[in-house]
Structure formats: C-alpha cells, structure tokens
Write an enzyme that holds these catalytic residues in place. Structure first.
Site, PDB file in Angstrom:
ATOM      1  N   HIS A  70     -59.325 -44.043 -20.213  1.00 58.74           N
ATOM      2  CA  HIS A  70     -58.733 -43.175 -19.190  1.00 58.74           C
ATOM      3  C   HIS A  70     -58.679 -41.758 -19.788  1.00 58.74           C
ATOM      4  CE1 HIS A  70     -55.350 -41.470 -16.819  1.00 58.74           C
ATOM      5  NE2 HIS A  70     -55.641 -42.378 -15.912  1.00 58.74           N
ATOM      6  N   ASP A 107     -53.800 -48.231 -25.839  1.00 61.12           N
ATOM      7  CA  ASP A 107     -53.293 -47.795 -24.534  1.00 61.12           C
ATOM      8  C   ASP A 107     -53.099 -49.052 -23.681  1.00 61.12           C
ATOM      9  OD1 ASP A 107     -53.113 -47.143 -21.869  1.00 61.12           O
ATOM     10  OD2 ASP A 107     -54.807 -45.764 -21.854  1.00 61.12           O
ATOM     11  N   GLN A 152     -52.468 -50.597 -18.561  1.00 57.44           N
ATOM     12  CA  GLN A 152     -52.925 -51.588 -17.578  1.00 57.44           C
ATOM     13  C   GLN A 152     -52.784 -53.020 -18.078  1.00 57.44           C
ATOM     14  OE1 GLN A 152     -53.682 -50.911 -14.532  1.00 57.44           O
ATOM     15  NE2 GLN A 152     -54.040 -48.716 -14.619  1.00 57.44           N
ATOM     16  N   LYS A 194     -46.166 -48.829 -13.727  1.00 62.02           N
ATOM     17  CA  LYS A 194     -47.267 -49.774 -13.461  1.00 62.02           C
ATOM     18  C   LYS A 194     -46.797 -51.216 -13.650  1.00 62.02           C
ATOM     19  CE  LYS A 194     -50.887 -46.591 -14.971  1.00 62.02           C
ATOM     20  NZ  LYS A 194     -51.433 -46.059 -13.728  1.00 62.02           N
ATOM     21  N   CYS A 212     -59.699 -41.198 -12.976  1.00 61.48           N
ATOM     22  CA  CYS A 212     -59.460 -40.542 -14.277  1.00 61.48           C
ATOM     23  C   CYS A 212     -60.302 -41.171 -15.378  1.00 61.48           C
ATOM     24  CB  CYS A 212     -57.977 -40.559 -14.663  1.00 61.48           C
ATOM     25  SG  CYS A 212     -56.950 -39.672 -13.509  1.00 61.48           S
TER      26      CYS A 212
HETATM   27  N1  7TS Z   1     -54.186 -45.299 -19.424  1.00 63.13           N
HETATM   28  C1  7TS Z   1     -54.665 -46.114 -18.484  1.00 63.13           C
HETATM   29  C2  7TS Z   1     -55.571 -47.242 -18.862  1.00 63.13           C
HETATM   30  C3  7TS Z   1     -54.314 -45.901 -17.153  1.00 63.13           C
HETATM   31  O1  7TS Z   1     -54.781 -46.718 -16.212  1.00 63.13           O
HETATM   32  C4  7TS Z   1     -53.452 -44.821 -16.818  1.00 63.13           C
HETATM   33  C5  7TS Z   1     -53.100 -44.497 -15.394  1.00 63.13           C
HETATM   34  C6  7TS Z   1     -52.962 -44.032 -17.852  1.00 63.13           C
HETATM   35  C7  7TS Z   1     -53.358 -44.298 -19.141  1.00 63.13           C
HETATM   36  C8  7TS Z   1     -52.000 -42.929 -17.608  1.00 63.13           C
HETATM   37  O2  7TS Z   1     -50.748 -43.474 -17.281  1.00 63.13           O
HETATM   38  P1  7TS Z   1     -49.563 -42.572 -16.776  1.00 63.13           P
HETATM   39  O3  7TS Z   1     -48.516 -43.549 -16.370  1.00 63.13           O
HETATM   40  O4  7TS Z   1     -49.137 -41.723 -17.922  1.00 63.13           O
HETATM   41  O5  7TS Z   1     -50.081 -41.760 -15.636  1.00 63.13           O
HETATM   42  N2  7TS Z   1     -54.034 -44.957 -14.450  1.00 63.13           N
HETATM   43  C9  7TS Z   1     -54.053 -44.675 -13.140  1.00 63.13           C
HETATM   44  C10 7TS Z   1     -54.968 -45.279 -12.272  1.00 63.13           C
HETATM   45  O6  7TS Z   1     -55.790 -46.129 -12.602  1.00 63.13           O
HETATM   46  N3  7TS Z   1     -54.756 -44.802 -11.029  1.00 63.13           N
HETATM   47  O7  7TS Z   1     -53.759 -43.918 -11.073  1.00 63.13           O
HETATM   48  C11 7TS Z   1     -53.315 -43.825 -12.378  1.00 63.13           C
END
Ligand code: 7TS
Length: 417
Positions: free
Chosen positions: A134, A211, A214, A237, A375
């Site tokens: 990501h 990371d 997910q 999430k 992203c």
């Molecule tokens: N890493 C992964 C694998 C992600 O899917 C996301 C967010 C992030 C980092 C960033 O997370 P955040 O909570 O700091 O924003 N992914 C997504 C997505 O797949 N659709 O919207 C956000």
C-alpha cells in the site's frame, strides 16, 4: 457490553442474522435498495458494542488521562490502559509497553520510518519492500531514503500476485537495515507467509516491519511467533473506531528510538536546556490521545475474540469461494490476483467498462464496492490496468449479498452492451 452472539443451542452454529443485528449500518436502504456493504477492506462497519462504548465514554467518563487526580480521570486512564492490554493480548505482544496507540497504520509506519529509520540508516544502506505494498508502506520509506541517501529495493511479485521469494532473498544483503512487508494485500488479497519472510530477513540481521492493516480483521496475529520487530494495525478496519490504531514495537527497539513527536505526556522532565523522555509507550504518545478510540478499539477486540477466529475464517472462506464462483459467470470479468493463500478480497475488471463506471452502476443497486487504484498504483501498473473494482467481505456478509453484487454486475454488462 458483551457481544450478543451465542451459538444455536441445537446446531452449535452461529446465526449470521443475529450477528448482523449488532451492526446498525447494515440495516438501511440506500438509493431505495437495502445496503450491500462490500467495502470492508476500506473500513469495516462497527458493532453496537463499539458505538455504545464511545457514547458511554463521552457521556460519562470524558476527561483527560494520565494527569487528573480526580475520579473521572482515573476511570478514563484505567479504561485507556485496559485497552492497551487488550491490544497486547490481541497481538500476543510480550509486554503492554510494546503497544503504542497511534492514528492507524499510516501513522505507525511513518513513526518507525522517522524515528527508527533516521536512527539507523546510513548513506548507501537499503530498505526492502515488496511490489504489493500500500502507498503507506512505500512513501514513508521513499521519504526516508531520500533524506539519508539510502536506497529502496522492491521485491517483485508474479502474475498471480504472489511474492517471488527467490527474488526477495536475492535482495537481502548486508546493506539491508530495514524490511517492510504487507501481511495481506489490500488489492490482491494475497496472504504473505510473514513468519518465513521475517526469518529470511533476520538471517541478514535486518529489522522487519509488518503492515498488518488487512490481516488483523481476518486472522489471529502473534507477533512473537512471526518474529517481527514492528507490526501495525488500524482500528477502523477491524470493527473499531477511525483515528486509532496500534504500532507494536519490540521493547528493546522502542527504548532506543528517539521520539517521533514532542509535546505533553511524552516527557520525564523539561527545562529549556534539556528534556528527558518518558519510557515507551508514553514516549511515542505525545499530546492527548484518542482516548475514546482506544477504548472502542478494545471493545472491537473483545467482539472479535467473542466471535472466535474459527467462525470468522470459515465464514469469510465460504464467502470468498462463493464470490469467485459467481463472479466467474459475469461475461468479460477478470479477477486480478490469484494467490494460493488469500483473504476475502477480490479485485476485478470487466471488459469494456471502466472500474469507476462499475462502481457507479452497482451503487444504484445499493452495492458499495471500492473502485480505483486502492492506494497501490504500482500493482495497477504491474497488471497493466488503470484501476480495478474491489469487493471485500467481512464475516457479517452473506451469500445473498454476493448474489446481489453478481446481479448488479450483470446489469452493468447490459448497460454497456
Ligand atoms: N496498509 C494496508 C495494507 C492498507 O490496506 C491500508 C488502507 C493502509 C495500510 C493504511 O491504513 P490507514 O488505516 O492508516 O488508512 N487501505 C485502504 C483500502 O484498501 N481502501 O481504503 C483504505
């Protein structure tokens, strides 16, 4: 407070409809149709238990933590620190001080890149990531490498969306100081064997960040078993509030790392000449934190624990298999990513229809899916597509919702001939 989930006394199975009752957002009409929410990888819906915990906190416990000598502040502090212990248990961290509350995965990775990265990287050193990251596990490392004169190396994937381990191994030389890898890909659903990948990096004494944004909603996480140095999760999430997440860091590293932000709460003593810092995790939690968020995330963790991973994994496996089967019946639909080990995330394209149009058409049927590059622009480039549509499932989704998506996609085919 307790999740209202009880297995049926005769069959022993958990009733999805009963679980769905916990999620108010799932029971609404959008565009005159019942909502079919299939964008769980972007953010999950929240159970009443989490919503009620937030409301209870703001209604009756609201006060600043770690500083009041009065009743409310003591209560709020205890609830915030109890949430830290729940997160410790959730990740199987050895010590609650290894749990740093942050805004989410993005902030967690930026914290590690800024603090640990600047501490250890020398010009010419290397940071290894994978081609399925990501943007939040790419850009902070790019910024770091640019500022210190280090190099970013990218381990490639194959056309199934699987990391090519032999290529990854080739990158792991003595100059590699940091390896940062995604546990579960948000656009391909690929589940990486992070324990194995961490083991390989450790042979070169690299420090490894995983990371887990997910992964945490879908499977049990054991940071000690994985053997990583840092692990990141986002509360929103995994059925918790937005604006809260956890950075797990091995205590030996957190202790040596400089602060990420300066301010209140992170100090031991301040004079104009010199400031000394509090030990972790306070050292990394400058200012008033998202107290309600941490408490809500703790409740989300309890909710998942109550459901049990066996149930969550089985339900999502059934949904994934059924969805792959049904989507294969839509003419011109191609699934992007077919790794052997995958989570309940399906990216796809449909011949002759731009991903955004797919999203807009299915929205008319009340179906919420994500469209775009998610992203992960390098993944789109690799597969030669500008964007994909993505359906991502949670344990509260149903096979009927998969049918609704499939029907809506069939209609999209008709609209575009
Ligand atoms: N890493 C992964 C694998 C992600 O899917 C996301 C967010 C992030 C980092 C960033 O997370 P955040 O909570 O700091 O924003 N992914 C997504 C997505 O797949 N659709 O919207 C956000």
């Amino acid at each position: 407070m307790q999740p209202r989930i009880e297995p049926d006394s005769t069959t022993g199975t958990i009733d999805i409809e009963q679980i769905r009752q916990d999620f108010p957002a799932l029971h609404q009409q959008v565009r005159g149709k019942p909502l079919t929410y299939l964008d769980n990888a972007a953010t999950s819906q929240k159970p009443k238990q989490v919503i009620e915990a937030l409301s209870r906190y703001y209604s009756y416990q609201n006060s600043n933590i770690h500083r009041g000598v009065y009743y409310l502040s003591e209560q709020a502090t205890a609830a915030y620190e109890a949430a830290r212990v729940k997160a410790q248990r959730f990740l199987n961290a050895a010590n609650p001080a290894e749990v740093v509350f942050v805004r989410g995965t993005t902030e967690a990775i930026n914290l590690v890149a800024s603090s640990y990265g600047r501490l250890v990287l020398q010009p010419g050193d290397e940071v290894v990531i994978s081609a399925m990251e990501h943007h939040s596990n790419i850009v902070p490392w790019q910024l770091l490498c640019e500022s210190v004169g280090a190099n970013l190396r990218v381990a490639p994937i194959d056309t199934s969306g699987t990391l090519i381990i032999s290529e990854y191994e080739k990158l792991l030389g003595p100059r590699v100081k940091i390896v940062a890898l995604v546990h579960v890909s948000n656009s391909l659903g690929t589940i990486n064997d992070v324990k194995h990948l961490v083991g390989l990096a450790k042979e070169q004494s690299a420090v490894v960040l995983i990371d887990g944004a997910q992964a945490a909603p879908h499977m049990p996480i054991d940071v000690q078993d994985i053997g990583c140095d840092f692990y990141t999760v986002s509360g929103h999430k995994m059925y918790g509030p937005t604006g809260i997440g956890v950075l797990y860091g091995r205590i030996e590293l957190l202790e040596t790392m400089p602060p990420y932000q300066g301010g209140g709460e992170m100090i031991r003593s301040v004079t104009f000449e010199k400031t000394t810092y509090a030990p972790p995790p306070a050292k990394f939690e400058a200012g008033t934190p998202h107290i309600a968020g941490a408490i809500g995330m703790g409740v989300a963790i309890e909710y998942l624990e109550q459901l049990g991973w066996d149930f969550v994994r089985e339900q999502e496996r059934v949904l994934l298999e059924y969805a792959l089967e049904r989507l294969a019946t839509v003419p011109g639909l191609q699934v992007i990513g077919s790794a052997e080990s995958r989570a309940s995330v399906i990216s796809f394209t449909v011949d002759g229809i731009h991903a955004h149009d797919i999203g807009t058409i299915v929205d008319q049927e009340g179906v919420a899916i994500r469209t775009g590059h998610h992203c992960t622009q390098p993944i789109m480039d690799f597969f030669g597509v500008p964007a994909t549509a993505r359906a991502s499932f949670a344990f509260y989704n149903t096979v009927e919702e998969v049918d609704t998506l499939t029907k809506a996609l069939m209609e999209a085919r008709e609209v575009f001939g």
